[in-house]
Enzyme design. Structure first.
Site, PDB file in Angstrom:
ATOM      1  N   GLU A 126      82.932  45.549  26.473  1.00 51.52           N
ATOM      2  CA  GLU A 126      82.190  44.616  27.332  1.00 51.52           C
ATOM      3  C   GLU A 126      83.133  43.891  28.289  1.00 51.52           C
ATOM      4  OE1 GLU A 126      79.383  42.334  25.040  1.00 51.52           O
ATOM      5  OE2 GLU A 126      78.470  44.134  24.233  1.00 51.52           O
ATOM      6  N   HIS A 178      67.514  44.665  15.076  1.00 49.59           N
ATOM      7  CA  HIS A 178      68.384  44.600  13.891  1.00 49.59           C
ATOM      8  C   HIS A 178      69.786  44.230  14.335  1.00 49.59           C
ATOM      9  CE1 HIS A 178      65.707  47.657  11.509  1.00 49.59           C
ATOM     10  NE2 HIS A 178      65.199  46.435  11.505  1.00 49.59           N
ATOM     11  N   GLU A 179      70.093  42.951  14.361  1.00 53.34           N
ATOM     12  CA  GLU A 179      71.481  42.538  14.598  1.00 53.34           C
ATOM     13  C   GLU A 179      72.196  42.629  13.248  1.00 53.34           C
ATOM     14  OE1 GLU A 179      73.554  41.483  17.354  1.00 53.34           O
ATOM     15  OE2 GLU A 179      74.839  41.885  15.636  1.00 53.34           O
ATOM     16  N   HIS A 199      73.289  48.458  20.543  1.00 50.85           N
ATOM     17  CA  HIS A 199      74.173  47.543  21.284  1.00 50.85           C
ATOM     18  C   HIS A 199      75.508  47.415  20.542  1.00 50.85           C
ATOM     19  CE1 HIS A 199      71.688  45.426  24.502  1.00 50.85           C
ATOM     20  NE2 HIS A 199      71.045  46.525  24.165  1.00 50.85           N
ATOM     21  N   GLU A 200      76.560  47.240  21.328  1.00 51.66           N
ATOM     22  CA  GLU A 200      77.940  47.155  20.809  1.00 51.66           C
ATOM     23  C   GLU A 200      78.385  48.377  20.012  1.00 51.66           C
ATOM     24  OE1 GLU A 200      75.804  44.371  19.840  1.00 51.66           O
ATOM     25  OE2 GLU A 200      76.233  43.428  21.764  1.00 51.66           O
ATOM     26  N   GLU A 244      74.022  50.151  24.672  1.00 50.71           N
ATOM     27  CA  GLU A 244      74.621  49.166  25.576  1.00 50.71           C
ATOM     28  C   GLU A 244      76.039  49.673  25.870  1.00 50.71           C
ATOM     29  OE1 GLU A 244      74.927  44.376  25.861  1.00 50.71           O
ATOM     30  OE2 GLU A 244      75.841  45.338  24.130  1.00 50.71           O
ATOM     31  N   GLU A 258      73.486  40.445  30.135  1.00 48.58           N
ATOM     32  CA  GLU A 258      73.603  39.204  29.370  1.00 48.58           C
ATOM     33  C   GLU A 258      74.776  38.337  29.839  1.00 48.58           C
ATOM     34  OE1 GLU A 258      73.905  40.863  25.429  1.00 48.58           O
ATOM     35  OE2 GLU A 258      76.053  41.131  25.565  1.00 48.58           O
TER      36      GLU A 258
END
Ligand code: NOJ
Ligand code: CA
Length: 712
Positions: free
Chosen positions: A182, A422-423, A491-492, A510, A516
């Site tokens: 990122e 789902h983080e 993501h990540e 992502e 963001e």
């Protein structure tokens, strides 16, 4: 088959009669523009070089691996010297296949292949192959380790693949961090790369594992002669991601695999193969972003029934948390250690309430969106961030103000799908333990898409986001979600390498610095999205979350003076220049309701395409593309620019000859400017046909979006 065997025999024979060291095996692209040589040097070390249109693009470059025994950690004889060529097996392929979704509906796979069978010299020799595939726009090569008595399982201590460039090319790069991608893409010559300089390395998780000369792939390069070269990998499975270490004395780039917790790179059991290393090359920038070579190097879909996989346009309870209007947590972070949903009163700012989600469902239903993402619905957000805790979320326990059953029925009654979040807060072990339970809970409650997230340090401790363990985790999640008919947005994760072909339920990732960052950091630069098609998107679609209309951030927070570094019209154009079967309209319903005329483009634009035209592009500067919506005669054009204003000239000769269309042009207003007047746009309509040439005016940091619909 006969022909293949005959060719193999001839090629081996040629090799044998022409001798050993310095004798080269040649593989060319079907159009002969790309020529790859392979040979063993005087030490029996494997080497290759690549030329494009008679110009070298890779000087003699090393290949090979150093390996160790798994039980004793003792070095095994290197696979980088003392080798002999056993045989070379050429073949060719010219086929087409249909992607489940994508920028076009048919993809041609036309390449020449050479399998080079190698053996160590002497007793107990290990055998392995280097396989080259040469396409008209690039090269892929990988190592294969057949099943054999002398090599059952082994550790990859180092991969010695290198890419010896011809000079100090301009590079579009991010630091070789093992845990985050990122970063704002940097644009410097290779000699100026400094991955440890905070100026170049501002990310949310800048870790200390940097080598100041290491960068991630996809690495985009431009030579002084104007050649565009992209280095990446395809089909990254059961292996760590490859960073590249730059030797600034000679511009030799060498593989630097992401290590595991013990410092090893990979554990392999024969038969095994590495990911493909890819070199995409052209003298036209647009050819790089149009390339399907990375997809072609991935295996076909393993999912037979794909009828449940649906390209999706969605809204969500999301941006409102990022701009600070509401929170993920229910009871406030200060209550971290004592959270008890029964005993505590909500802060009053919780975003994922039943009432608020219904508001988004109503909005989605009214404007024709497929889905509504809801973040912050499950217990755990009070202390999820930066804790390095193994068990934060359980993925089945909602906050008391989020009624799962009621929302299931409400969404179904409005023909909208809820999208699960789902983080994992980096705890992949916790997620693996709970996946089945979590996916059963999803299916029972009407969810068929999940957004996962890996913010923070990885657990198992010591593993990295981009190492072999996590690479396997992301694939396990893709497989497991597929078995439940669930679509996936990670993501990540590690940067993608075209695995969406094999797992088409893996709609997007992502794996880059998304929208963001515009809510809470110094923001993304105006050039940001002109670089991504050449870097991050080479491996597959991104959930970038465009469509922000409220560009002045002091609307949300009186202390903020910043505007997001884009115009509103550019936000619309991103739906075309970012090719993804998963696209969010990321702003809040109230932001869109104030500007319904501009919002119409987001409602109309497709997320899946029959065809795409890459009209003009220069990384870091501008991109203009046109795409034809799947199963229709509608076209959408997107043009974006960096901090400089420009005119995009769009020849509509791709339209059907003799047909009339209505073009609706969503342009920057004459006084629009990403810093001074970002939200100023104007919408005009005109009749066009295949002879029309549009002249689109883009403001500084601006863009233009056009929908082109046949006149009835
Ligand atoms: C980072 C993700 O990229 C973002 O989309 C999400 O809202 C937060 N993590 C919270 O999970
Ligand atoms: Ca993120």
């Amino acid at each position: 088959m006969m022909l293949k065997r005959l060719l193999a025999a001839i090629s081996t024979f040629v090799f044998m009669v022409t001798g050993f060291a310095q004798n080269k095996t040649t593989v060319t692209s079907p159009d002969n523009n790309i020529v790859v040589h392979f040979w063993l040097d005087a030490n029996g070390a494997p080497m290759y070089d690549v030329a494009y249109k008679n110009k070298p693009i890779m000087l003699p470059s090393a290949l090979g691996l150093d390996i160790k025994e798994t039980m004793t950690d003792k070095p095994l004889p290197s696979l980088g010297k003392n080798l002999t060529v056993v045989s070379t097996i050429p073949s060719s392929s010219n086929t087409t296949w249909k992607p489940v979704w994508g920028d076009v509906n048919v993809i041609r796979d036309n390449h020449n292949e050479m399998i080079i069978k190698l053996s160590q010299k002497g007793q107990d020799a290990i055998i392995f192959n280097i396989v080259f595939r040469v396409f008209n726009d690039g090269v892929g090569f990988r190592y294969e380790f057949p099943e054999q008595q002398n090599l059952k399982h082994f550790i990859v201590a180092e991969e010695n693949t290198s890419f010896h460039l011809t000079g100090d090319h301009k590079a579009f790069w991010i630091p070789g961090d093992y845990d985050s991608n990122e970063f704002s893409p940097n644009v410097t010559n290779l000699s100026e790369v400094n991955a440890m300089d905070p100026k170049y390395a501002a990310a949310i998780f800048a870790h200390q594992f940097f080598d100041s000369n290491a960068v991630q792939t996809p690495l985009m390069l431009k030579s002084a002669e104007g050649l565009y070269i992209n280095l990446h990998e395809a089909a990254l499975v059961n292996y760590p991601a490859m960073d590249l270490h730059i030797d600034k004395s000679n511009f030799n780039l060498s593989a630097r695999l992401v290590p595991d917790a013990l410092g090893n790179k990979a554990y392999l059991e024969t038969p095994a193969k590495t990911p493909w290393r890819t070199i995409i090359v052209s003298d036209k920038a647009t050819d790089i972003i149009a390339s399907h070579t990375i997809l072609n190097l991935n295996d076909p879909s393993v999912i037979k029934d794909v009828s449940w996989i649906k390209p999706t346009k969605y809204v969500g309870v999301w941006w409102e948390m990022h701009v600070g209007k509401s929170t993920w947590d229910y009871a406030g972070s200060q209550n971290a250690s004592s959270f008890d949903p029964k005993g505590l009163k909500p802060t009053g700012k919780h975003g994922a309430t039943t009432a608020n989600v219904k508001r988004y469902i109503d909005f989605a239903s009214k404007h024709g969106f497929d889905g509504v993402l809801v973040e912050g619905w499950n217990v755990g957000w009070e202390d999820w961030f930066g804790q390095y805790k193994e068990n934060v979320f359980d993925f089945v326990t909602p906050y008391p103000d989020f009624d799962v059953k009621e929302l299931h029925h409400y969404a179904a009654s409005k023909h909208v799908k809820l999208i699960m979040h789902h983080e994992t807060s980096g705890s992949a072990t916790n997620y693996e333990r709970q996946m089945d339970t979590a996916y059963r809970f999803m299916k029972a409650n009407g969810y068929d898409a999940v957004k996962t997230g890996y913010v923070g340090h990885i657990i198992p401790r010591g593993e990295h986001h981009d190492g072999q363990w996590m690479v396997n985790h992301y694939v396990r999640v893709a497989q497991k979600t597929a078995s439940y008919k669930i679509m996936l947005d990670a993501h990540e994760p590690v940067r993608p390498t075209g695995l969406c072909r094999t797992y088409p339920n893996w709609l997007a990732c992502e794996a880059a610095r998304g929208m963001e960052f515009n809510a809470w950091s110094e923001g993304n630069k105006p050039r940001h999205e002109t670089i991504f098609p050449f870097t991050r998107f080479m491996g597959g679609p991104m959930d970038y979350t465009p469509g922000i209309f409220q560009l002045e951030l002091n609307y949300w927070d009186k202390n903020k003076k910043e505007t997001i570094h884009t115009t509103l019209a550019k936000q619309l154009a991103l739906y075309v220049t970012i090719c993804s079967p998963l696209q969010m309209a990321a702003d809040l319903p109230e932001s869109y309701e104030k500007r319904l005329d501009a919002f119409q483009f987001i409602k109309d634009v497709a997320v899946d395409w029959d065809d795409s035209k890459y009209l003009e592009a220069e990384p870091g500067e501008y991109i203009t593309e046109a795409r034809k919506a799947k199963g229709t005669h509608k076209w959408f054009v997107g043009a974006i620019t960096n901090e400089n204003a420009r005119t995009a000239t769009v020849n509509l000769d791709f339209l059907d000859a003799g047909k009339k269309y209505t073009a609706t042009i969503y342009a920057d207003a004459a006084d629009a400017d990403y810093e001074k007047n970002p939200e100023a746009y104007k919408i005009t309509k005109q009749t066009v046909d295949s002879k029309t040439v549009l002249s689109l005016q883009l403001a500084r940091g601006g863009g233009c979006a056009v929908s082109i619909v046949p006149v009835k």
